[in-house]
Structures are given as structure tokens and as C-alpha cells.
Enzyme design. Structure first.
Site, PDB file in Angstrom:
ATOM      1  N   ASP A  20     110.428  -0.168 -28.082  1.00  0.00           N
ATOM      2  CA  ASP A  20     109.573   0.405 -27.041  1.00  0.00           C
ATOM      3  C   ASP A  20     108.148  -0.131 -27.119  1.00  0.00           C
ATOM      4  OD1 ASP A  20     111.709   1.807 -26.186  1.00  0.00           O
ATOM      5  OD2 ASP A  20     110.895   3.803 -26.534  1.00  0.00           O
ATOM      6  N   ARG A  61     111.396  -5.876 -31.513  1.00  0.00           N
ATOM      7  CA  ARG A  61     112.026  -5.526 -30.231  1.00  0.00           C
ATOM      8  C   ARG A  61     112.167  -4.016 -30.189  1.00  0.00           C
ATOM      9  NH1 ARG A  61     117.429  -7.378 -27.000  1.00  0.00           N
ATOM     10  NH2 ARG A  61     116.877  -6.048 -25.258  1.00  0.00           N
ATOM     11  N   ASN A  72      90.863   5.843 -30.707  1.00  0.00           N
ATOM     12  CA  ASN A  72      92.134   6.330 -31.269  1.00  0.00           C
ATOM     13  C   ASN A  72      93.098   5.188 -31.578  1.00  0.00           C
ATOM     14  OD1 ASN A  72      91.904   9.082 -31.507  1.00  0.00           O
ATOM     15  ND2 ASN A  72      92.890   9.568 -29.563  1.00  0.00           N
ATOM     16  N   GLU A  73      93.499   4.468 -30.519  1.00  0.00           N
ATOM     17  CA  GLU A  73      94.516   3.441 -30.730  1.00  0.00           C
ATOM     18  C   GLU A  73      94.640   2.494 -29.543  1.00  0.00           C
ATOM     19  OE1 GLU A  73      95.628   6.042 -28.253  1.00  0.00           O
ATOM     20  OE2 GLU A  73      96.295   6.967 -30.095  1.00  0.00           O
ATOM     21  N   ASP A  97      89.887  16.673 -26.556  1.00  0.00           N
ATOM     22  CA  ASP A  97      89.758  15.371 -27.223  1.00  0.00           C
ATOM     23  C   ASP A  97      89.731  14.250 -26.182  1.00  0.00           C
ATOM     24  OD1 ASP A  97      89.665  16.353 -29.815  1.00  0.00           O
ATOM     25  OD2 ASP A  97      91.850  16.438 -29.965  1.00  0.00           O
ATOM     26  N   GLY A  98      90.518  14.425 -25.107  1.00  0.00           N
ATOM     27  CA  GLY A  98      90.549  13.413 -24.039  1.00  0.00           C
ATOM     28  C   GLY A  98      89.165  13.233 -23.414  1.00  0.00           C
ATOM     29  N   HIS A 127      86.846   9.802 -23.126  1.00  0.00           N
ATOM     30  CA  HIS A 127      86.126   9.311 -21.937  1.00  0.00           C
ATOM     31  C   HIS A 127      84.664   9.033 -22.287  1.00  0.00           C
ATOM     32  CE1 HIS A 127      89.555  10.762 -19.600  1.00  0.00           C
ATOM     33  NE2 HIS A 127      89.081  10.073 -18.589  1.00  0.00           N
ATOM     34  N   ALA A 167     109.855   3.140 -31.686  1.00  0.00           N
ATOM     35  CA  ALA A 167     111.298   2.981 -31.459  1.00  0.00           C
ATOM     36  C   ALA A 167     111.755   1.526 -31.526  1.00  0.00           C
ATOM     37  CB  ALA A 167     111.692   3.612 -30.113  1.00  0.00           C
TER      38      ALA A 167
HETATM   39  P1  NAD Z   1      95.041  14.414 -23.973  1.00  0.00           P
HETATM   40  O1  NAD Z   1      93.584  14.593 -23.961  1.00  0.00           O
HETATM   41  O2  NAD Z   1      95.910  15.449 -23.402  1.00  0.00           O
HETATM   42  O3  NAD Z   1      95.462  14.121 -25.478  1.00  0.00           O
HETATM   43  C1  NAD Z   1      96.774  14.265 -25.862  1.00  0.00           C
HETATM   44  C2  NAD Z   1      96.806  15.093 -27.126  1.00  0.00           C
HETATM   45  O4  NAD Z   1      96.345  14.281 -28.202  1.00  0.00           O
HETATM   46  C3  NAD Z   1      95.930  16.341 -27.102  1.00  0.00           C
HETATM   47  O5  NAD Z   1      96.654  17.391 -27.685  1.00  0.00           O
HETATM   48  C4  NAD Z   1      94.731  15.949 -27.950  1.00  0.00           C
HETATM   49  O6  NAD Z   1      94.106  17.056 -28.585  1.00  0.00           O
HETATM   50  C5  NAD Z   1      95.392  15.038 -28.954  1.00  0.00           C
HETATM   51  N1  NAD Z   1      94.491  14.080 -29.587  1.00  0.00           N
HETATM   52  C6  NAD Z   1      93.756  13.124 -28.995  1.00  0.00           C
HETATM   53  N2  NAD Z   1      93.069  12.452 -29.919  1.00  0.00           N
HETATM   54  C7  NAD Z   1      93.378  13.010 -31.115  1.00  0.00           C
HETATM   55  C8  NAD Z   1      93.019  12.723 -32.450  1.00  0.00           C
HETATM   56  N3  NAD Z   1      92.222  11.718 -32.732  1.00  0.00           N
HETATM   57  N4  NAD Z   1      93.567  13.466 -33.436  1.00  0.00           N
HETATM   58  C9  NAD Z   1      94.413  14.482 -33.159  1.00  0.00           C
HETATM   59  N5  NAD Z   1      94.812  14.789 -31.921  1.00  0.00           N
HETATM   60  C10 NAD Z   1      94.303  14.042 -30.915  1.00  0.00           C
HETATM   61  O7  NAD Z   1      95.492  13.082 -23.254  1.00  0.00           O
HETATM   62  P2  NAD Z   1      94.705  11.796 -22.987  1.00  0.00           P
HETATM   63  O8  NAD Z   1      93.388  12.066 -22.433  1.00  0.00           O
HETATM   64  O9  NAD Z   1      95.629  10.913 -22.223  1.00  0.00           O
HETATM   65  O10 NAD Z   1      94.530  11.272 -24.476  1.00  0.00           O
HETATM   66  C11 NAD Z   1      94.987  10.051 -24.861  1.00  0.00           C
HETATM   67  C12 NAD Z   1      95.486  10.217 -26.261  1.00  0.00           C
HETATM   68  O11 NAD Z   1      96.721  10.891 -26.234  1.00  0.00           O
HETATM   69  C13 NAD Z   1      95.799   8.876 -26.861  1.00  0.00           C
HETATM   70  O12 NAD Z   1      94.678   8.310 -27.477  1.00  0.00           O
HETATM   71  C14 NAD Z   1      96.924   9.185 -27.809  1.00  0.00           C
HETATM   72  O13 NAD Z   1      96.487   9.302 -29.154  1.00  0.00           O
HETATM   73  C15 NAD Z   1      97.461  10.521 -27.364  1.00  0.00           C
HETATM   74  N6  NAD Z   1      98.881  10.353 -27.050  1.00  0.00           N
HETATM   75  C16 NAD Z   1      99.769  10.919 -27.900  1.00  0.00           C
HETATM   76  C17 NAD Z   1     101.121  10.732 -27.689  1.00  0.00           C
HETATM   77  C18 NAD Z   1     102.075  11.345 -28.656  1.00  0.00           C
HETATM   78  O14 NAD Z   1     101.613  11.977 -29.620  1.00  0.00           O
HETATM   79  N7  NAD Z   1     103.376  11.184 -28.461  1.00  0.00           N
HETATM   80  C19 NAD Z   1     101.569   9.962 -26.615  1.00  0.00           C
HETATM   81  C20 NAD Z   1     100.630   9.386 -25.776  1.00  0.00           C
HETATM   82  C21 NAD Z   1      99.266   9.585 -26.013  1.00  0.00           C
END
Ligand code: NAD
Length: 270
Positions: free
Chosen positions: A152, A150, A124-125, A45-46, A50, A187
Site C-alpha cells: 500500500d 510492493r 508528522n510524516e 492536532d490537525g 495547518h 501493508a
Molecule cells: P486529524 O487532525 O483528524 O488527525 C488525525 C488524528 O491523528 C487525530 O486523532 C489527531 O489527534 C492525531 N494526531 C495528529 N498528529 C498527531 C501526533 N503527532 N501524535 C499523536 N496523534 C496525532 O486529521 P488531519 O488533519 O488529516 O491530520 C493528518 C494526520 O493524521 C497525519 O499527519 C497523520 O499522522 C494522521 N493520520 C493517521 C492515520 C492512522 O493513524 N491510520 C491515517 C491517516 C492520517
């Protein structure tokens, strides 16, 4: 049909890319890095995140499709052993001139700093976090003060991203046919002094939220996988991007809820 491939850079993804180029040549597909009709992401997914950011200025012209070379991804839903089938379907859709796409909303982020306004799109976000100390920020919805946060941080996700970071924060999963954004707290500190709603909030299109971090606070801004630290942020406006959507090529049906079940539950219901 013109295509480009974005890969994760590991050996398996590179081998698969080379195999796809061979198949594409046999099926009359043309490699075009500048103006592809299809961007094939090979990795996870990452990798698709990109690819989205590489082509974010051409969203109306490009459709994405993903092959996963690790575990099943949410965006990367084709398996490596389906690469031939995928190339054939791309050829057939080029021959018929009938490329099926689904269009999903993305979030627009307008960051106002002392030097102007910068605009970004997230698939995503967007997240805002404090650096070293907790984040303190005023949150307004549709220009009305809503709460003082207030904690994280704050996460603003798209429906596509509702299954990603947002889900880990207890946010709802939102079907991507809905033009909406979701605000989820990371948080939050709740006591007599600081009080937030505590529930995720979903805003429809034409609504917006503004986040005002405490002046000169050192904050971490993340748009999908892209992170930057700033201390000059005055405000951040988040809204459903008007007239701009991400397009995914649909060479076969894979309904969103089946995708959710396969990714998170992983078995066929009885
Ligand atoms: P990455 O590619 O390792 O992605 C992290 C995980 O998020 C992977 O398991 C991936 O399959 C999953 N993922 C990404 N987009 C998804 C979606 N739309 N639906 C379901 N799963 C999804 O790491 P990266 O390249 O740094 O990806 C960045 C993404 O990682 C961010 O967009 C964020 O959504 C996610 N993320 C998740 C957490 C968390 O769940 N605690 C924390 C930080 C970032």
C-alpha cells in the site's frame, strides 16, 4: 510579544480565539499575522499541522502552542479553560524576555520530477501510496539499494509524528530529542517475489533514504494533511532537515512520556 491565532473554524474555536484576543489586549500582546513570535493554534492536532505549514518558512522565528477544543491533542495540550492562564504566562515571558522553547526535528522531503526538485518539510510524516494499484518502489538507504517494496505504501515519520500515523503502522515511538526519521511499511506484500524487511527502521541524521517509484506510476504523496497525486515522480529523498526545527513554546513542563501516557493509556499508573 507578537502573536497570531490559527483556529479550526468551528464555533467553539472561534469564540475562544475572540476571548484570547481580548486577553492579549489586556496583557499588551500584539496581533501580527506576518511575523509573530508565538502562533497559537486553537482546535486539534490537525489545526497545529495547518499552522506549521502556514509558517514553515519562518520556523526559526515562530514558536507554536496549541489549545484543544475537542479531545486532548498531542500538540494541542492546553485546555480551553486555561486560556487566561496561558495569556498571563505569555505576558510574563514577554516581560522577562525569557521565552522557553523546545526544538524538535522535522523531515525534509526532496521530490525529483521531470521538471526539477521540490522541497517540503513535514512535522508528522510523509507518505507515498499507490493509486488504484499497489505501490512498487525501490528503496535505497545512503545510496545503497535496500529493498524492493510492493504494497500500500511507505511512511517516513519524524519523532513528533511517531505517535501519529506511524504508531498505527506498528512503528516505534521515538523521543523528539532524537534527530531521526522512521521508515514504516504500509501493508507490504511479502512472498517469494517481493521481500521487504518488515520492521520499522530508524535512521539518524546525516543518513537518508531514496524512494524510486516505478516509472510513470500514479502515486499519492502526502506531507502531513496535504495530499497530491502525481505520475511524474522520479525519486523522493527523505532525511532529517538540517538546521531546521519546529519550536514549541513551553510555558509549563509537560514531559513527552506523560503526554504519551495521557494520550494513549489515559490513566495514572498504580
Ligand atoms: P486529524 O487532525 O483528524 O488527525 C488525525 C488524528 O491523528 C487525530 O486523532 C489527531 O489527534 C492525531 N494526531 C495528529 N498528529 C498527531 C501526533 N503527532 N501524535 C499523536 N496523534 C496525532 O486529521 P488531519 O488533519 O488529516 O491530520 C493528518 C494526520 O493524521 C497525519 O499527519 C497523520 O499522522 C494522521 N493520520 C493517521 C492515520 C492512522 O493513524 N491510520 C491515517 C491517516 C492520517
Amino acid at each position: 510579544m507578537k502573536y497570531n491565532v490559527i483556529h479550526r473554524g468551528d464555533e467553539i474555536s472561534i469564540d475562544l480565539m475572540q476571548r484570547f484576543h481580548q486577553l492579549a489586549g489586556q496583557h499588551g500582546l500584539q496581533l501580527d499575522e506576518q511575523s509573530p513570535d508565538i502562533v497559537l493554534s486553537i482546535g486539534g492536532d490537525g489545526t497545529l499541522l495547518h499552522a506549521f505549514h502556514q509558517y514553515s518558512a519562518k520556523l526559526d522565528d515562530v514558536a507554536f502552542v496549541g489549545i484543544h477544543t475537542g479531545r486532548l491533542g498531542f500538540f494541542a495540550d492546553w485546555k480551553p479553560d486555561e486560556v487566561e492562564h496561558l495569556a498571563r504566562l505569555m505576558h510574563e515571558s514577554a516581560a522577562s524576555g525569557n521565552l522557553q522553547v523546545v526544538k524538535y526535528p522535522v523531515v525534509e522531503i526532496q521530490i525529483t520530477t521531470e521538471s526539477g526538485i521540490e522541497t517540503h518539510l513535514a512535522l508528522n510524516e510523509f507518505t507515498l501510496k499507490g493509486v488504484e494499484v499497489t505501490l512498487v518502489a525501490e528503496l535505497h538507504i545512503n545510496d545503497e539499494p535496500f529493498e524492493t517494496f510492493r504494497g500500500d505504501g511507505i511512511c517516513i515519520s519524524t519523532p513528533c509524528g511517531s505517535t501519529a500515523y506511524n504508531k498505527s503502522l506498528g512503528g516505534a515511538i521515538v523521543h523528539p530529542s532524537l534527530d531521526a526519521i522512521q521508515i514504516a511499511e504500509i501493508a507490504s506484500i511479502n512472498n517469494r517475489v517481493y521481500r521487504t524487511l518488515g520492521s520499522p527502521v530508524i535512521l539518524p541524521k546525516h543518513h537518508h533514504c531514496d524512494i524510486y517509484p516505478k516509472a510513470h506510476q500514479h502515486v499519492l504523496l502526502a506531507v502531513d494533511h496535504l495530499n497530491v497525486q502525481r505520475s511524474d515522480v522520479i525519486s523522493i529523498r527523505c532525511l532529517v532537515a538540517a538546521g531546521r526545527k519546529v519550536r514549541f513554546a513551553r510555558f509549563r513542563p509537560f514531559p513527552f512520556w506523560s503526554r504519551v501516557r495521557e494520550a494513549f493509556i489515559g490513566y495514572e499508573p498504580k
